[in-house]
Design an enzyme around this catalytic site. Structure first.
Site, PDB file in Angstrom:
ATOM      1  CB  CYS A  69      -0.894  -0.008   1.228  1.00  9.61           C
ATOM      2  SG  CYS A  69      -1.776   1.540   1.462  1.00  9.61           S
ATOM      3  CB  CYS A 121      -1.896  -2.066   7.191  1.00  7.13           C
ATOM      4  SG  CYS A 121      -3.447  -2.443   6.389  1.00  7.13           S
ATOM      5  CB  CYS A 173      -8.505   0.638   2.055  1.00  5.15           C
ATOM      6  SG  CYS A 173      -7.956  -0.458   3.361  1.00  5.15           S
ATOM      7  CD  GLN A 198     -17.412 -11.776  14.004  1.00  5.17           C
ATOM      8  OE1 GLN A 198     -16.374 -11.129  13.821  1.00  5.17           O
ATOM      9  NE2 GLN A 198     -17.801 -12.163  15.204  1.00  5.17           N
ATOM     10  CB  CYS A 210     -12.495  -8.422  19.154  1.00  2.22           C
ATOM     11  SG  CYS A 210     -13.503  -7.302  20.115  1.00  2.22           S
TER      12      CYS A 210
END
Ligand code: SAH
Length: 450
Positions: free
Chosen positions: A72, A81, A158, A282, A407
């Protein structure tokens, strides 16, 4: 003594889950964003505290074998990221280690942390994006916030999102320019359009596009709907979400359908699900199927059980287990998600499920005093975890097994510690990589009554 603006040679010995390399200088731990385990760098020190210092990479003098070239062009600025410069195997190791550290070092729980299950895809795996907008209509900035700030890094494409999302953002850019759409200004709390929120069903291919506006009279939305429809296949729903508040929360409570359906649908583990804009779903479809399969295995169902699914969202986890239990009770606080859950049960011909719209803690107390005796309880709370009060109610109901999906492994480990004092032991934990390239880790734990 290390001080600000010093430039020091540093060997990077490990890496945090936020993507910072960690080295040691003069007895002080030094964190360097973007450095990789095995790198030798010259670090420029930008902050010195009592127990640690923070630096940025001035120069890499020796590259780690785990270092890769980011795919990217804006990953350094965007920061979403944080593993963009690390190969996937090394990322997985860091993530598994994070779960292990949270259990063994923080919560002092000695349990088996299994190998992390990788995500089937590491690119374009997300089915949902929320893009903040700022600037003016001739020059809109649409993208993501830079780390720890509200400065927007402009980005249409993205690499974690489906390619359709780029084309949708480009349509928005043109529409904003052509019709001088008033954009939101966060500092002044003026203007209208503040976010673009997009979702896509990975199996159904259905797309939901939602413009988040401070005002319900966002102009020229007919033209927006028309352009989206003419140029993007499968736009099933275009919505306006109204969020007039001075807040960091992206979505307001009210949605108005501008075009098409109020919901989109998708398939997960062979079942059909309808999803409202305000319902949780999700974000990594294929990894979610792996996670749910693991959760089902941990639940150890035989067909005779009463199963309670706390924090059930649109009912997904419980419904994928409904064929293996006697009865299923799901609890969720968002009314639209509970509506989805009820319709999802019906659409899949599931008749042994009921859903309650309430706070998980309150509902658990009610079910307990009604004399419900669950064999298995699923817990899947938001990041802050369940907390003591809810877990005490869970213990009162005395299920044989608890399957805890999380999470945030720090709050998971904390809650497993509370459960161990209540007579429940964590048997094993499996991390599942739901969020490749980013610093988030999902894990599922099997916890049983002593
Ligand atoms: N199990 C679902 C959703 C998990 S996300 C799935 O896998 O899709 C966590 C869910 O908890 C969200 O749907 C959120 O709306 C819900 N939630 C948050 N706080 C809650 C509370 N106090 N009581 C009940 N549900 C809550």
């Amino acid at each position: 003594m290390l001080k600000k603006n010093d430039e020091i040679p540093l060997m990077i010995k490990s890496c945090t889950v936020q993507g910072s390399g960690v080295g040691n200088y003069d007895g002080l731990t030094v964190f360097v964003r973007g450095a990789v385990t095995g790198d030798r760098v010259i670090a420029h020190i930008i902050k010195v505290k009592k127990t640690y210092a923070v630096g940025i990479i001035k120069k890499i003098t020796q590259k780690s074998p785990d270092r890769i070239k980011s795919i990217c062009p804006i990953s350094e600025k965007c920061g979403g990221c944080c593993f963009a410069q690390i190969n996937y195997e090394a990322e997985l190791k860091i993530k598994r280690q994070q779960v292990e550290d949270n259990f063994k070092r923080l919560a002092k729980i000695d349990t088996e942390i299994k190998s992390i299950i990788p995500s089937p895809e590491t690119e374009r795996y997300r089915n949902k994006a929320q893009y903040p907008i700022s600037g003016n209509s001739d020059f809109a900035e649409i993208g993501f916030y830079a780390p720890m700030s509200h400065r927007i890094i402009d980005c249409s494409d993205c690499r974690l999102q489906p390619e359709d999302f780029k084309r949708i953002i480009d349509i928005f850019r043109e529409w904003i320019r052509d019709y001088k759409i008033p954009l939101y200004n966060e500092q002044e709390h003026t203007g209208m359009l503040r976010h673009i929120y997009i979702r896509k069903g990975f199996v159904s291919n259905e797309i939901m596009v939602c413009a988040v506006s401070t005002d319900r009279n966002l102009p020229h939305t007919d033209e927006l709907c028309k352009r989206l429809n003419d140029r993007i296949d499968n736009v099933k729903s275009v919505l306006l979400n109204i969020n007039p508040d001075k807040t960091n929360v992206v979505l307001g409570k009210e949605c108005v359908t501008l075009f098409g359906s109020d919901t989109i649908s998708d398939e997960l583990c062979g079942l059909k699900f309808e999803i409202s804009p305000l319902s949780f779903y999700q974000v990594n479809h294929n990894a979610a199927e792996i996670l749910y399969t693991k959760a089902k295995e941990y639940a150890g169902l035989t067909g005779k059980e009463t199963l309670i699914d706390l924090y059930c969202g649109t009912g997904t986890i419980g419904l994928t287990m409904a064929d293996s239990v006697k009865q299923l009770i799901g609890v969720e606080i968002i009314p639209q998600a509970i509506e989805n859950a009820k319709r999802n049960a019906a659409a899949n011909g599931i008749s042994n499920a009921k859903f309650i719209c309430a706070d998980a803690g309150e509902a658990a107390k009610m079910l307990c005093s009604d004399g419900i005796e669950p064999d298995v309880i699923i817990l899947d709370p938001p990041r802050k975890g369940c907390g003591k009060e809810l877990l005490e109610t869970v213990k009162k109901m005395s299920p044989e097994r608890i399957v805890y999906v999380s999470c945030d492994s720090a709050t998971l480990a904390r809650d497993c510690g509370i459960l161990s004092e209540l007579g429940y032991q964590t048997r094993e934990v499996t991390p599942v990589d739901m969020f490749p390239r980013t610093g988030n880790v999902e894990a599922v734990a099997l916890i049983t009554r002593n």
